[in-house]
Write a protein that holds these residues in place. Structure first.
Motif, mmCIF file in Angstrom:
data_model
loop_
_atom_site.group_PDB
_atom_site.id
_atom_site.type_symbol
_atom_site.label_atom_id
_atom_site.label_comp_id
_atom_site.label_asym_id
_atom_site.label_seq_id
_atom_site.Cartn_x
_atom_site.Cartn_y
_atom_site.Cartn_z
ATOM 1 N N GLU A 1 43.484 73.581 58.922
ATOM 2 C CA GLU A 1 44.841 74.601 58.889
ATOM 3 C C GLU A 1 44.360 75.389 57.799
ATOM 4 O O GLU A 1 45.320 76.171 57.520
ATOM 5 C CB GLU A 1 46.097 73.225 58.801
ATOM 6 C CG GLU A 1 46.925 73.482 58.845
ATOM 7 C CD GLU A 1 47.604 75.047 59.219
ATOM 8 O OE1 GLU A 1 47.522 75.719 61.050
ATOM 9 O OE2 GLU A 1 49.339 75.326 59.503
ATOM 10 N N ARG B 1 42.914 78.265 59.068
ATOM 11 C CA ARG B 1 43.869 78.877 59.935
ATOM 12 C C ARG B 1 45.034 79.886 59.607
ATOM 13 O O ARG B 1 44.568 80.851 59.772
ATOM 14 C CB ARG B 1 44.299 78.186 60.977
ATOM 15 C CG ARG B 1 45.121 78.401 61.710
ATOM 16 C CD ARG B 1 46.149 77.644 63.066
ATOM 17 N NE ARG B 1 47.389 77.234 61.787
ATOM 18 C CZ ARG B 1 48.780 78.447 61.310
ATOM 19 N NH1 ARG B 1 48.319 79.596 62.219
ATOM 20 N NH2 ARG B 1 48.563 77.958 61.083
ATOM 21 N N VAL B 2 45.412 79.590 58.231
ATOM 22 C CA VAL B 2 46.116 80.505 57.522
ATOM 23 C C VAL B 2 44.940 81.030 56.522
ATOM 24 O O VAL B 2 45.705 82.487 56.282
ATOM 25 C CB VAL B 2 47.117 79.474 56.827
ATOM 26 C CG1 VAL B 2 48.356 78.430 57.243
ATOM 27 C CG2 VAL B 2 46.764 78.968 55.616
ATOM 28 N N PRO C 1 51.798 79.302 52.931
ATOM 29 C CA PRO C 1 51.043 78.732 54.009
ATOM 30 C C PRO C 1 49.750 78.196 53.486
ATOM 31 O O PRO C 1 49.816 77.048 53.486
ATOM 32 C CB PRO C 1 50.616 80.039 54.734
ATOM 33 C CG PRO C 1 51.938 81.345 53.991
ATOM 34 C CD PRO C 1 51.735 81.158 53.243
ATOM 35 N N ALA D 1 49.413 74.593 53.685
ATOM 36 C CA ALA D 1 48.147 73.563 54.660
ATOM 37 C C ALA D 1 47.472 72.134 53.714
ATOM 38 O O ALA D 1 47.300 71.654 54.560
ATOM 39 C CB ALA D 1 47.339 74.346 55.203
#
Ligand SMILES: Cc1cc2nc3c(=O)[nH]c(=O)nc-3n(C[C@H](O)[C@H](O)[C@H](O)COP(=O)(O)O)c2cc1C
Length: 169
Positions: free
Chosen positions: A57, A60-61, A127, A131
């Motif tokens: 995660e 991803r961010v 974000p 995460a």
């Protein structure tokens, strides 16, 4: 090893082998943090060990370029300090937490575990913080990398103590 030698032997590593640090060894290292001094004995430091889902995660961010850098070490730990909103106490708690991180890095160096204290920008974004489960009341201090050393860092130069020490009358 004497502490002077250990402090000199600890280096920032940027190339790691793939084997993760076993959880029990990691806990042993992070347990050394509790010996750091704290003004109010409140142990304000926090360490979050990233599991595969959390790392995915975060990557991803973070975006593709930064995601590659998050793959450098097999074991990643987010270090932070719990803040209270009292400016003096917060400053002291950030200092105490940095001291705690340093103890962890030294404990790792003593066991020949390579480390890297890094502050990627993604962990200063909402974000990125979300995460890794960093709540609003905590100050991000570092993404600590752990793993086997795969390449020794180049020798470092440091100014002698006389350049930053002053004996006052
Ligand atoms: C609070 C803190 C944040 C750091 N953040 C980064 C970073 O984001 N990127 C980086 O390359 N090194 C980072 N470093 C590592 C330093 O660059 C490194 O300690 C320095 O180059 C000296 O090398 P040595 O640790 O081998 O003595 C950070 C160190 C500290 C204490």
């Amino acid at each position: 090893m004497k502490l002077d030698e250990l402090a000199g032997a600890r280096r920032t590593h940027k190339v790691f082998g793939p084997e993760p640090i076993p959880p029990e060894t990691l806990l042993e290292l992070l347990a050394v943090a509790r010996f750091a001094p704290t003004h109010h004995l409140n142990q304000p430091w926090r360490f979050r060990v990233l599991g595969p889902e959390t790392l995915a995660e975060l990557k991803r961010v973070a975006g593709e370029k930064e995601a590659q850098k998050l793959d450098r070490a097999p074991t990643l730990v987010v270090a932070s300090a719990v803040l209270t909103g009292d400016l003096v106490m917060d400053e002291e708690d950030v200092c105490a937490s940095a001291a705690a991180i340093m103890l962890v890095l030294l404990a790792a160096a003593e066991r020949d575990i390579a480390t890297y204290w890094r502050t990627p920008a993604v962990l200063r974004t909402r974000p990125g913080r979300e995460a890794v489960g960093l709540p609003p009341g905590e100050r991000f201090l570092g993404l600590l990398h752990f793993g086997p050393a795969a390449r020794e860092p180049s020798p470092r130069e440091r100014e002698p103590a006389e350049s930053y020490v002053e004996f006052l009358a």
